[in-house]
Design an enzyme around this catalytic site. Structure first.
Site, PDB file in Angstrom:
ATOM      1  N   TYR A 138      36.686  51.804  33.587  1.00 13.55           N
ATOM      2  CA  TYR A 138      35.823  50.793  32.962  1.00 13.55           C
ATOM      3  C   TYR A 138      35.325  51.223  31.590  1.00 13.55           C
ATOM      4  O   TYR A 138      34.946  50.381  30.778  1.00 13.55           O
ATOM      5  CB  TYR A 138      34.638  50.467  33.885  1.00 13.55           C
ATOM      6  CG  TYR A 138      35.080  49.704  35.113  1.00 13.55           C
ATOM      7  CD1 TYR A 138      35.415  48.356  35.031  1.00 13.55           C
ATOM      8  CD2 TYR A 138      35.193  50.330  36.348  1.00 13.55           C
ATOM      9  CE1 TYR A 138      35.847  47.650  36.153  1.00 13.55           C
ATOM     10  CE2 TYR A 138      35.620  49.635  37.474  1.00 13.55           C
ATOM     11  CZ  TYR A 138      35.946  48.292  37.369  1.00 13.55           C
ATOM     12  OH  TYR A 138      36.375  47.596  38.466  1.00 13.55           O
ATOM     13  N   GLY A 145      41.571  35.598  30.120  1.00 12.21           N
ATOM     14  CA  GLY A 145      42.941  36.045  30.333  1.00 12.21           C
ATOM     15  C   GLY A 145      43.853  34.965  30.890  1.00 12.21           C
ATOM     16  O   GLY A 145      43.587  33.764  30.755  1.00 12.21           O
ATOM     17  N   ASP A 197      44.687  44.257  29.478  1.00 13.44           N
ATOM     18  CA  ASP A 197      45.999  44.743  29.918  1.00 13.44           C
ATOM     19  C   ASP A 197      47.132  44.364  28.958  1.00 13.44           C
ATOM     20  O   ASP A 197      48.259  44.807  29.139  1.00 13.44           O
ATOM     21  CB  ASP A 197      46.338  44.163  31.310  1.00 13.44           C
ATOM     22  CG  ASP A 197      45.443  44.721  32.397  1.00 13.44           C
ATOM     23  OD1 ASP A 197      44.690  45.669  32.103  1.00 13.44           O
ATOM     24  OD2 ASP A 197      45.504  44.214  33.529  1.00 13.44           O
ATOM     25  N   GLY A 202      44.492  33.916  33.948  1.00 14.51           N
ATOM     26  CA  GLY A 202      43.841  33.006  34.904  1.00 14.51           C
ATOM     27  C   GLY A 202      42.969  31.996  34.177  1.00 14.51           C
ATOM     28  O   GLY A 202      43.020  30.783  34.454  1.00 14.51           O
ATOM     29  N   GLY A 235      37.774  39.597  33.361  1.00  8.24           N
ATOM     30  CA  GLY A 235      37.252  40.944  33.112  1.00  8.24           C
ATOM     31  C   GLY A 235      36.799  41.140  31.675  1.00  8.24           C
ATOM     32  O   GLY A 235      37.064  40.315  30.806  1.00  8.24           O
TER      33      GLY A 235
HETATM   34  N1  ATP Z   1      45.483  29.108  38.487  1.00  9.59           N
HETATM   35  C1  ATP Z   1      44.209  28.908  38.119  1.00  9.59           C
HETATM   36  N2  ATP Z   1      43.730  27.667  37.980  1.00  9.59           N
HETATM   37  C2  ATP Z   1      42.460  27.436  37.600  1.00  9.59           C
HETATM   38  N3  ATP Z   1      41.576  28.420  37.347  1.00  9.59           N
HETATM   39  C3  ATP Z   1      41.982  29.679  37.482  1.00  9.59           C
HETATM   40  C4  ATP Z   1      43.314  29.996  37.876  1.00  9.59           C
HETATM   41  N4  ATP Z   1      43.423  31.344  37.930  1.00  9.59           N
HETATM   42  C5  ATP Z   1      42.210  31.832  37.599  1.00  9.59           C
HETATM   43  N5  ATP Z   1      41.349  30.841  37.319  1.00  9.59           N
HETATM   44  C6  ATP Z   1      39.947  30.989  36.928  1.00  9.59           C
HETATM   45  O1  ATP Z   1      39.866  31.674  35.689  1.00  9.59           O
HETATM   46  C7  ATP Z   1      38.792  32.595  35.703  1.00  9.59           C
HETATM   47  C8  ATP Z   1      39.283  33.978  35.328  1.00  9.59           C
HETATM   48  O2  ATP Z   1      40.446  34.321  36.079  1.00  9.59           O
HETATM   49  P1  ATP Z   1      40.783  35.840  36.423  1.00  9.59           P
HETATM   50  O3  ATP Z   1      39.663  36.450  37.191  1.00  9.59           O
HETATM   51  O4  ATP Z   1      42.120  35.869  37.031  1.00  9.59           O
HETATM   52  O5  ATP Z   1      40.757  36.590  35.029  1.00  9.59           O
HETATM   53  P2  ATP Z   1      41.673  36.407  33.765  1.00  9.59           P
HETATM   54  O6  ATP Z   1      41.245  35.242  32.983  1.00  9.59           O
HETATM   55  O7  ATP Z   1      43.105  36.434  34.194  1.00  9.59           O
HETATM   56  O8  ATP Z   1      41.284  37.697  32.940  1.00  9.59           O
HETATM   57  P3  ATP Z   1      41.698  39.210  33.234  1.00  9.59           P
HETATM   58  O9  ATP Z   1      42.819  39.218  34.204  1.00  9.59           O
HETATM   59  O10 ATP Z   1      42.083  39.738  31.902  1.00  9.59           O
HETATM   60  O11 ATP Z   1      40.471  39.836  33.745  1.00  9.59           O
HETATM   61  C9  ATP Z   1      38.179  32.544  37.083  1.00  9.59           C
HETATM   62  O12 ATP Z   1      36.975  31.813  37.024  1.00  9.59           O
HETATM   63  C10 ATP Z   1      39.208  31.840  37.938  1.00  9.59           C
HETATM   64  O13 ATP Z   1      38.626  31.032  38.944  1.00  9.59           O
HETATM   65  O1  F6P Z   2      36.465  43.745  36.577  1.00  4.70           O
HETATM   66  P1  F6P Z   2      37.129  43.891  37.883  1.00  4.70           P
HETATM   67  O2  F6P Z   2      36.966  42.668  38.707  1.00  4.70           O
HETATM   68  O3  F6P Z   2      36.793  45.153  38.576  1.00  4.70           O
HETATM   69  O4  F6P Z   2      38.686  43.929  37.580  1.00  4.70           O
HETATM   70  C1  F6P Z   2      39.368  45.007  37.066  1.00  4.70           C
HETATM   71  C2  F6P Z   2      40.684  44.502  36.561  1.00  4.70           C
HETATM   72  O5  F6P Z   2      40.481  43.745  35.407  1.00  4.70           O
HETATM   73  C3  F6P Z   2      41.362  44.165  34.383  1.00  4.70           C
HETATM   74  O6  F6P Z   2      40.635  44.963  33.485  1.00  4.70           O
HETATM   75  C4  F6P Z   2      41.911  42.954  33.678  1.00  4.70           C
HETATM   76  O7  F6P Z   2      40.871  42.304  33.032  1.00  4.70           O
HETATM   77  C5  F6P Z   2      42.423  44.982  35.072  1.00  4.70           C
HETATM   78  O8  F6P Z   2      42.981  45.962  34.251  1.00  4.70           O
HETATM   79  C6  F6P Z   2      41.645  45.567  36.223  1.00  4.70           C
HETATM   80  O9  F6P Z   2      42.485  45.810  37.314  1.00  4.70           O
HETATM   81 MG    MG Z   3      44.395  38.038  34.670  1.00  7.40          MG
END
Ligand code: ATP
Ligand code: F6P
Ligand code: MG
Length: 527
Positions: A428, A241, A272, A243, A153
Site C-alpha cells: 500500500y 479503473g 496496475d 471496473g 483502489g
Molecule cells: N461491470 C461493472 N459494472 C458496473 N459497475 C462496476 C462494474 N465493475 C465494477 N464496477 C463498480 O466500479 C467501482 C470500482 O470497481 P473496482 O473496485 O473493480 O475498481 P476499479 O475501478 O477497477 O479500480 P482498481 O482495480 O484500479 O482498483 C465499484 O463501485 C464497482 O461496483
Molecule cells: O484496496 P484494496 O481493496 O485492498 O485492493 C488492492 C488491489 O487494488 C489494486 O491496487 C488495484 O487498484 C491492486 O493492485 C490490489 O490488488
Molecule cells: Mg480494476
C-alpha cells in the site's frame, strides 16, 4: 431502406446516431455493410430477424472507415440522441491563456493513430479523436452543474486530477457549480455532496489518497442516474479503473436512454497499469519510483549478511507492470516474477536452482514478485479459499509469504544451507503517496482534456494518451481487454536480458502466451 444520415463534416462532432427501427426482437443476425458518404466509408450494421429475414435495426457504427484503411473509432456525442441541442462559441476564444495560441481549437479532422509503427503499404489503421478544446461548446458556463467521483483502489495523482478538473472548469470555462460525490459510486445515493471550488481543492494535490474518498461495489445504475437527475447535474467526471469505467459506460447508456443532456467523462485510474489502449496510467511512474525504496532496502539488507535473500512484493493483480518496471529501474533485482509469466520452483532451470547459483556467485540476491504471480501454487496450499471484494474482484492469496516460506524450507531442509531471508511488503505504501512531478503534469492534461471533451458535448468517453497524444477513446475500447505484460514483446526480453534470470518458459508456453497475448493485445499498447 431509407436512412437519414448526418454528414460527418456538418458539425464538430461527426459521430452518427444509431437508427433504431425496432429493438424488441432478440433473435438478431448482425450483418455489416459499407456505405460511401462524403467520400468516407461508414460501416452500417443491419440487424435482421432470423425468422422472417425482416430488417429489425440498422445502425451506423461509430467507426469511420476510409479507402486507405483509416479507421476512426469515435466517441458518442450528446447530439447523437439530442439532435436539437444548441451550441455556443467556446469561451476560450476570449481566454487570456489561449490568446496567443496559434490554433486554440482542435479540428474535428484531427485524430490520433493507435499504431505509429507502420509499414509503407499497410492500411492506416485505428485512430481516436484528438482531445482538446473545440470551437463550439454544448453547455452555457453558468448552466453547468458538474460532479466528480472517485472509485476503486487508490493511486498517486487522484487528488491532482480532482483539483485540475475543478480549476479547469472554473478558470477556462467560468463554471462555478461543481459537486464532489463522496465515497465512490454508492456516494451518489447514500452520502451528501461537497462543494468544490478552486480554493477548496487548492492544496489537495500535495496529499496522497482521494479527497473525495472511494469505495468498491455499490454500483446501482438506476439509483445513480436518478440521483444525477435529481441534483440537476449535467457533467459527470468519473475517475477510476476498469471496473469504474464499466460502470461509467452503464451510466452513459442510461443517460442516453432517458434522453438527458448529461455528459459522462471517464478518467482512467489504475496503479496496475492494466487499462488497455492508453500509453500508461497516471500514478504508475510515482509507484515505480516509490518501489525503488523497498527494493533498495531489500538489497542493502541482503548484501549485508551471508546468503541474504531479499524478497519484495509489489502490487499487480493480473498485470506485472509495476514489478517489471521497478526491476528494470533498479538493477539490484536478480529475479522478477509476474502473473503473466509462469514459473516453477524445483528442478533444473527452476527458481531454487537460480537462487543457489546467484548466492554462490554474489553471496546475496533480490527477488521482486508481483502480488498476482503464482496464485495457482498458493491456492494448492489453501484449497477452497476463493474470496471476492465488494466489486467482485478475486482477493489474492499472499504469494510473498508463501514464496518466503518455500525458499526457507528448501534451503534449510533440502539443501541444508543457511540463508538469511528479508521479506518486505510495501504494497500500500507505493500507492498511498502523492504523485511525483511528471505524474502531476500528466494528471493536469487528463483533467483538462476531460473538461474540454465534456464541454464540447462528447460523452461516454475515456480520456488518455495514445502514443503521447491525448485522445477521446470509446469506453468499451478500454474495458474490453486488460493491458498485461506481453511475454513476446521486447520489454520483457529487456528485463530478462537485464536480470539474466531464467524465463521459466519452454517454446510451447511461449506459443500459448503468444495466442492469448495476441487476443489481449488487440486493443492494448505496450510501453
Ligand atoms: N461491470 C461493472 N459494472 C458496473 N459497475 C462496476 C462494474 N465493475 C465494477 N464496477 C463498480 O466500479 C467501482 C470500482 O470497481 P473496482 O473496485 O473493480 O475498481 P476499479 O475501478 O477497477 O479500480 P482498481 O482495480 O484500479 O482498483 C465499484 O463501485 C464497482 O461496483
Ligand atoms: O484496496 P484494496 O481493496 O485492498 O485492493 C488492492 C488491489 O487494488 C489494486 O491496487 C488495484 O487498484 C491492486 O493492485 C490490489 O490488488
Ligand atoms: Mg480494476
Amino acid at each position: 431502406m431509407d436512412l437519414l444520415i448526418h454528414s460527418p463534416l456538418s458539425r464538430s462532432s461527426p459521430s452518427l446516431s444509431p437508427f433504431l427501427f425496432n429493438s424488441k426482437n432478440t433473435t438478431l443476425n448482425p450483418v455489416f455493410h459499407s456505405l460511401n458518404f462524403d467520400s468516407r466509408n461508414f460501416q452500417i450494421k443491419l440487424l435482421v430477424s432470423r425468422q422472417n429475414h425482416q430488417l429489425i435495426r440498422a445502425q451506423v457504427s461509430d467507426q469511420i472507415v476510409n479507402d486507405d484503411g483509416f479507421v476512426l473509432e469515435d466517441v458518442p456525442h450528446l447530439t447523437n440522441f439530442l439532435p436539437d441541442l444548441p451550441s455556443y462559441p467556446n469561451p476560450l476564444q476570449k481566454s487570456q491563456a489561449y490568446a496567443i495560441v496559434k490554433k486554440t481549437f482542435v479540428s474535428s479532422e484531427d485524430s490520433v493513430a493507435q499504431n505509429i509503427v507502420v509499414q509503407k503499404d499497410t492500411p492506416r489503421g485505428v485512430h481516436f479523436r484528438r482531445a482538446g478544446p473545440r470551437e463550439k461548446v454544448y453547455f452555457k458556463s453558468d448552466e453547468v452543474r458538474a460532479c466528480i467521483v472517485t472509485c476503486g483502489g487508490l493511486c498517486p495523482g487522484i487528488n491532482t486530477v480532482i483539483r485540475e478538473i475543478v480549476c479547469g472548469l472554473n478558470y477556462m470555462y467560468g463554471v462555478d457549480n461543481i459537486l464532489g460525490i463522496e465515497g465512490g459510486y454508492k456516494g451518489f445515493y447514500s452520502r451528501n455532496t461537497t462543494t468544490l471550488t478552486p480554493k477548496v481543492v487548492n492544496d489537495i494535490h500535495k496529499r496522497g489518497g482521494t479527497f473525495l474518498c472511494t469505495s468498491r461495489g455499490g454500483h446501482d445504475t438506476n439509483k445513480i442516474v436518478d440521483n444525477i437527475q435529481d441534483r440537476g447535474i449535467n457533467q459527470v467526471y468519473i475517475i477510476g479503473g476498469d471496473g469504474t469505467q464499466r460502470g461509467a459506460a452503464l451510466i452513459y447508456k442510461e443517460v442516453e436512454k432517458r434522453g438527458l443532456p448529461i455528459a459522462v467523462a471517464g478518467i482512467p485510474k489504475t496503479i496496475d497499469n492494466d487499462i488497455a489502449v492508453i500509453d500508461k496510467s497516471f500514478g504508475f511512474d510515482t509507484a515505480v519510483e516509490e518501489a525503488q525504496r523497498a527494493i533498495n532496502a531489500a538489497h542493502v539488507e541482503a548484501e549485508s549478511v551471508e546468503n541474504g535473500v531479499g524478497i519484495v512484493k509489489l502490487m499487480g493483480r493480473y498485470s506485472g507492470f509495476i514489478a517489471m518496471f521497478a526491476t528494470l529501474a533498479s538493477r539490484d533485482v536478480d529475479c522478477c516474477l509476474i502473473p503473466e509469466s509462469p514459473f516453477y520452483l524445483e528442478g533444473r532451470g527452476g527458481l531454487f536452482d537460480f537462487i543457489e547459483q546467484r548466492l554462490k556467485e554474489n553471496g546475496h540476491m533480490v527477488i521482486v514478485v508481483a502480488e498476482g504471480a503464482g496464485q495457482e501454487y498458493v491456492a494448492q496450499n489453501m484449497p477452497g479459499v476463493d474470496e471476492k471484494d465488494a466489486s467482485g474482484n478475486r482477493l489474492l492469496l499472499d504469494i510473498g509469504l508463501w514464496l518466503t516460506q518455500k525458499i526457507k524450507d528448501h534451503f534449510s531442509k533440502v539443501r541444508k544451507m543457511t540463508i538469511n531471508m528479508k521479506y518486505i511488503d510495501p504494497t500500500y505504501m507505493i500507492r498511498a503517496i502523492p504523485s511525483n512531478a511528471s505524474d502531476n503534469i500528466y494528471c493536469t492534461l487528463l483533467a483538462q482534456s476531460a473538461v474540454h471533451g465534456a464541454m464540447a458535448g462528447y460523452t461516454g468517453f475515456t480520456v488518455g494518451p495514445v502514443n503521447s497524444r491525448h485522445a477521446y477513446i470509446p469506453i468499451a475500447r478500454v474495458t474490453e481487454a486488460t493491458n498485461t505484460v506481453k511475454l513476446t514483446d521486447r520489454m520483457w526480453a529487456r528485463l530478462l536480458a537485464s536480470t539474466n534470470q531464467p524465463s521459466f518458459l519452454n517454446s510451447s508456453d511461449v506459443l500459448q502466451n503468444d495466442i492469448t497475448g495476441a487476443i489481449n493485445s488487440m486493443n492494448s499498447n505496450s510501453i
